[in-house]
Motif scaffolding. Sequence first.
Motif: not given
Length: 280
Positions: A36-40, A188-198
Amino acid sequence: MPLLEANSVTVRFRGHDDRGRRHFWAAVDGVSLSIEEGERVGIVGESGSGKTTFGKALLGLEPLAGGQVLFRGSPVTGMRGKALKEFRRGAQMIFQDPLGSLNPRLTVGSAIEEVLTVHKVVPRAERAARVQDLFRQVGLDPEYRERYPHEFSGGQRQRIGMARALALNPSLLVADEPVSALDVSVQAQVLNLIRDLSEERRMAVILVAHDLAVVSYVCHRVLILYKGRLVEEGLTRTVFGAPRHPYTQLLKSSVPDLDDVMRHTSPPPGVGGGDVQACD
């Protein structure tokens, strides 16, 4: 309606048996997924499990031997013209090898601007500013846009790949092992970026990875693939906390610090869900 739905997806490749005879083998064998939208959602498995092939098949980058993929209710297979262009705009991929996916003859700014030009999502006069804004979003100095891919570190190139994927404001991002070749601090930086943008964009993310700790940190749900088949699925913390399938148990035992990671990591805000399920 799910944003993307895969029903019994099968992908076959041609190979040779021990006697040299040609045959087809299933890299992905009847795997289903909805997001669904917003899901990871994480797709986990060892090398050769079919996880990368499955991720590509979801975006129409691998032909299906069976099953179906739907994006906003429309079949991905057979899309042509305007429908295909809209799908490409709405679903993007970050490849495992960022250097191999960037044109070495183009500056990275030109590579991103090319995406905006092809899809005509930003007026010509605003494209340069949009590229600079994308660089800022992924934590890079906008002045870097005049450099070439080989002038960047692995972590920087991965961020450039993210900027290019995000240029079209996709609803779905498929990330194939986005941090496997990076140092832990950069991971950690890249993963935080993915989470934040999601979370900021309500963007769905399918994270293809072999690292259970990475998936535990980012994803709400997880699918475990073994030799092309789905063997277990459910909420990430439930699957990794009490795995039911022997293969998932083996994966967990090979990551001795996973329990510590899960104890010290806040779970992603729940979107969707479902109990853990071991699959035949």
